[in-house]
Motif scaffolding. Structure first.
Motif, short mmCIF file in Angstrom:
data_model
loop_
_atom_site.label_atom_id
_atom_site.label_comp_id
_atom_site.label_asym_id
_atom_site.label_seq_id
_atom_site.Cartn_x
_atom_site.Cartn_y
_atom_site.Cartn_z
N GLY A 1 0.76 -1.24 0.00
CA GLY A 1 0.00 0.00 0.00
C GLY A 1 0.79 1.29 0.00
N PHE A 2 2.03 1.26 -0.53
CA PHE A 2 2.76 2.53 -0.61
C PHE A 2 3.28 2.81 -2.01
CE2 PHE A 2 6.02 -0.55 0.64
CZ PHE A 2 7.17 -0.17 -0.04
N ALA A 3 2.60 2.28 -3.02
CA ALA A 3 2.98 2.56 -4.41
C ALA A 3 2.68 4.02 -4.75
CB ALA A 3 2.24 1.63 -5.36
N SER A 4 3.25 4.47 -5.85
CA SER A 4 3.11 5.86 -6.28
C SER A 4 1.65 6.25 -6.45
CB SER A 4 3.84 6.07 -7.61
OG SER A 4 3.56 7.34 -8.14
N GLU A 5 1.32 7.44 -5.93
CA GLU A 5 -0.01 8.01 -6.12
C GLU A 5 -0.04 8.98 -7.30
OE1 GLU A 5 -0.76 9.84 -2.38
OE2 GLU A 5 -0.87 7.94 -1.27
N HIS A 6 1.10 9.19 -7.94
CA HIS A 6 1.20 10.12 -9.07
C HIS A 6 1.31 9.30 -10.36
CE1 HIS A 6 3.05 13.34 -6.17
NE2 HIS A 6 1.77 13.11 -5.94
N ALA A 7 0.28 9.33 -11.16
CA ALA A 7 0.23 8.52 -12.38
C ALA A 7 1.41 8.82 -13.29
CB ALA A 7 -1.08 8.76 -13.12
N GLY A 8 2.08 7.77 -13.74
CA GLY A 8 3.17 7.92 -14.69
C GLY A 8 4.48 8.36 -14.08
N ILE A 9 4.58 8.44 -12.77
CA ILE A 9 5.81 8.85 -12.10
C ILE A 9 6.11 7.84 -10.99
CG2 ILE A 9 7.04 10.73 -10.94
CD1 ILE A 9 4.92 12.65 -11.99
N MET A 10 7.38 7.48 -10.85
CA MET A 10 7.75 6.45 -9.88
C MET A 10 9.18 6.66 -9.39
SD MET A 10 8.16 2.35 -10.53
CE MET A 10 8.93 1.31 -9.28
N HIS A 11 9.39 6.40 -8.11
CA HIS A 11 10.76 6.28 -7.59
C HIS A 11 11.27 4.89 -7.99
CE1 HIS A 11 11.88 9.88 -5.50
NE2 HIS A 11 10.74 9.93 -4.86
N ALA A 12 11.87 4.83 -9.17
CA ALA A 12 12.31 3.55 -9.72
C ALA A 12 13.82 3.43 -9.74
CB ALA A 12 11.77 3.39 -11.15
N CYS A 13 14.50 4.26 -8.92
CA CYS A 13 15.96 4.20 -8.89
C CYS A 13 16.51 4.36 -7.48
CB CYS A 13 16.55 5.26 -9.81
SG CYS A 13 18.27 4.96 -10.26
N GLY A 14 15.63 4.39 -6.47
CA GLY A 14 16.10 4.42 -5.10
C GLY A 14 16.30 5.78 -4.50
N HIS A 15 15.92 6.85 -5.20
CA HIS A 15 16.17 8.18 -4.65
C HIS A 15 15.29 8.47 -3.44
CE1 HIS A 15 17.90 9.75 -8.76
NE2 HIS A 15 18.40 8.59 -8.39
N ASP A 16 14.14 7.80 -3.34
CA ASP A 16 13.35 7.92 -2.12
C ASP A 16 14.12 7.35 -0.93
OD1 ASP A 16 13.09 5.43 -3.45
OD2 ASP A 16 11.24 4.96 -2.39
N GLY A 17 14.90 6.31 -1.18
CA GLY A 17 15.76 5.76 -0.14
C GLY A 17 16.91 6.68 0.19
N HIS A 18 17.47 7.31 -0.81
CA HIS A 18 18.59 8.23 -0.58
C HIS A 18 18.15 9.39 0.31
CE1 HIS A 18 20.29 6.86 -4.76
NE2 HIS A 18 20.20 5.88 -3.89
N LEU A 19 17.03 10.03 -0.03
CA LEU A 19 16.59 11.17 0.78
C LEU A 19 16.15 10.72 2.16
CD1 LEU A 19 13.21 11.67 1.06
CD2 LEU A 19 13.46 11.91 -1.40
N THR A 20 15.68 9.47 2.28
CA THR A 20 15.33 8.95 3.59
C THR A 20 16.57 8.80 4.46
OG1 THR A 20 13.37 7.78 2.77
CG2 THR A 20 14.35 6.95 4.80
N ILE A 21 17.66 8.30 3.89
CA ILE A 21 18.91 8.23 4.64
C ILE A 21 19.36 9.62 5.06
CG2 ILE A 21 21.37 7.67 4.44
CD1 ILE A 21 20.53 5.29 2.66
N GLY A 22 19.24 10.60 4.16
CA GLY A 22 19.62 11.96 4.50
C GLY A 22 18.78 12.53 5.62
N LEU A 23 17.48 12.28 5.60
CA LEU A 23 16.60 12.80 6.64
C LEU A 23 16.82 12.06 7.96
CD1 LEU A 23 14.53 15.00 6.95
CD2 LEU A 23 12.76 13.41 6.15
N GLY A 24 17.03 10.74 7.88
CA GLY A 24 17.33 9.99 9.09
C GLY A 24 18.63 10.44 9.73
N LEU A 25 19.63 10.70 8.91
CA LEU A 25 20.90 11.22 9.41
C LEU A 25 20.71 12.59 10.05
CD1 LEU A 25 24.05 11.15 9.58
CD2 LEU A 25 24.05 12.21 7.31
N ALA A 26 19.93 13.45 9.39
CA ALA A 26 19.69 14.79 9.92
C ALA A 26 19.06 14.73 11.31
CB ALA A 26 18.78 15.57 8.97
#
Length: 431
Positions: A137-162
């Protein structure tokens, strides 16, 4: 295949998993990361960071922005989600997305810079139940757009570090700049962020990428091949294909011959080289000799010199095809990816830190040349040229259907290890 041990901090993992899934639902394309930027700014300011975004970051607008319809749709989507009166959104007009968050430690010390890219891709995410984001239940809600390269994970690491650095700022020294960079996928954001004054202060610079190897590995010295991406237009003369073919100048024929010639280019013996034509368009009736054709192509090389060799050879092919058919042609740079070597000393320090955290030696890998491109090379080059140290990490993981696919996913345990690794480096600021 060696297995990745669970991150030892389970509370951290719960927090990071929630963050990653929240951002995974709302992906945004390059230069339209309005909602992502605003949400990051809000949390980082609440944590005590000094945040610069929008007009404060940009001397001029991006050089390769999206089309106006794509941009307008993203802006309106962000306005709906953020509500009226949001203080962060207005300054991002004109695709001025991304941010830099700065925090001072408890005393003097080195200046660290850590970069996290934030953009997504124009891909429809898979709705199949075998794809975990869809099933949970956490797939993209924006039609035709997807985090398909892990950048959602990258920014999550950045925010967790912050979050962790803000909670422990009396335990570490120096200054930290967190670069949440837009537009990696179109190689625009790296060049812009390489010119920021915050980067000019950085003495130790780190960035990372999830996945890539499709197996569990932590790589401390990952380099990426260089790339040059060009838009080309051939212009000829229209004429009736049956009644007066001799009067035409066939731009379509020239473009087709150019494409064949590009793929026939000899490769370079000095290292990996690539060529690809990704777009080709001719809006023309079947009975008219085409007077205009547009295409986009790329060349890549294991280093900048090989890539430049390929770019020069490609230009000769394009010019020859145009001359053979009596048409004009011109090209413009769409994007560039730089390749630059990492600092071996810093990579060794990261390896020692990983071992000290308890990551098994069997998972650790010294170096790897990625057969793709990444615009963090511009930032690495800048830091190294000003006397600092920099390196690029890979947190390798199986990634479902592969990068840039509708079923891309990664092992979220890597998020926790990424935060702990970067946190340990900053806390041990004498590195």
């Amino acid at each position: 295949m060696s297995e990745l041990p669970p991150c030892p901090d389970r509370d951290l993992m719960l927090e990071l998993s929630e963050t990653r899934r929240r951002f995974h639902r709302t992906p945004e394309l390059s230069w339209t990361e309005y909602l992502t930027t605003a949400r990051l700014c809000e949390e980082l300011e609440a944590l005590g960071y000094t945040v610069q975004w929008g007009d404060a970051l940009y001397r001029e607008p991006p050089g390769n922005p999206p089309d106006s319809d794509t941009d307008r749709a993203a802006w309106e989507r962000a306005e709906r989600a953020l509500g009226a009166g949001n203080r962060y959104l207005p300054g991002m007009r004109g695709n001025r997305t991304g941010l830099v968050a700065t925090l001072e430690g408890g005393g003097p010390g080195r200046v660290y810079g850590l970069r996290f890219d934030i953009d997504a891709l124009p891909i429809n995410e898979s709705p199949e139940m075998g794809h975990r984001p869809a099933a949970e239940g956490f797939a993209s809600e924006h039609a035709g757009i997807m985090h398909a390269c892990g950048h959602d994970g990258h920014l999550t690491i950045g925010l967790g570090l912050a979050r962790r650095l803000a909670a422990s700022r009396d335990r570490w020294n120096g200054r930290v700049h967190l670069f949440f960079q837009p537009a990696e996928e179109v190689a625009g954001g790296g060049a812009v962020f390489a010119g920021l004054p915050q980067l000019a202060e950085v003495e130790r610079f780190l960035t990372l990428h999830l996945g890539i190897l499709d197996r569990y590995r932590i790589v401390f010295d990952a380099t990426w091949i260089a790339a040059r991406i060009y838009d080309v237009v051939f212009r000829g003369r229209a004429s009736h294909a049956g009644n007066a073919p001799q009067d035409g100048r066939n731009a379509l024929l020239a473009a087709c011959q150019a494409v064949q010639g590009l793929y026939a280019l000899p490769r370079h013996s000095g290292g990996m080289s690539r060529v690809n034509v990704g777009r080709f368009r001719s809006d023309n009736a079947q009975n008219v000799i085409a007077d205009e054709v547009r295409l986009r192509y790329e060349v890549r090389g294991a280093d900048n010199a090989i890539c430049d060799f390929m770019a020069d050879a490609a230009e000769q092919v394009l010019d020859g095809a145009a001359r053979m058919n009596g048409v004009a042609w011109e090209k413009s740079v769409f994007a560039e990816f730089s390749s630059y070597p990492n600092s071996r000393d810093l990579a060794a320090s990261v390896a020692a830190t990983a071992l000290a955290l308890g990551l098994p030696e069997a998972l650790l890998q010294d170096s790897f040349l990625v057969s793709a491109s990444e615009d963090a090379g511009f930032l690495i080059q800048k830091v190294r040229e000003q006397g600092g140290q920099a390196t690029h990490l890979i947190l390798g993981s199986p990634v479902g259907g592969g990068h840039h696919s509708p079923t891309f996913d990664f092992d979220e345990e890597l998020l926790g290890w990424g935060v702990l690794l970067f946190e340990s480096l900053v806390l041990n600021n004498d590195t």
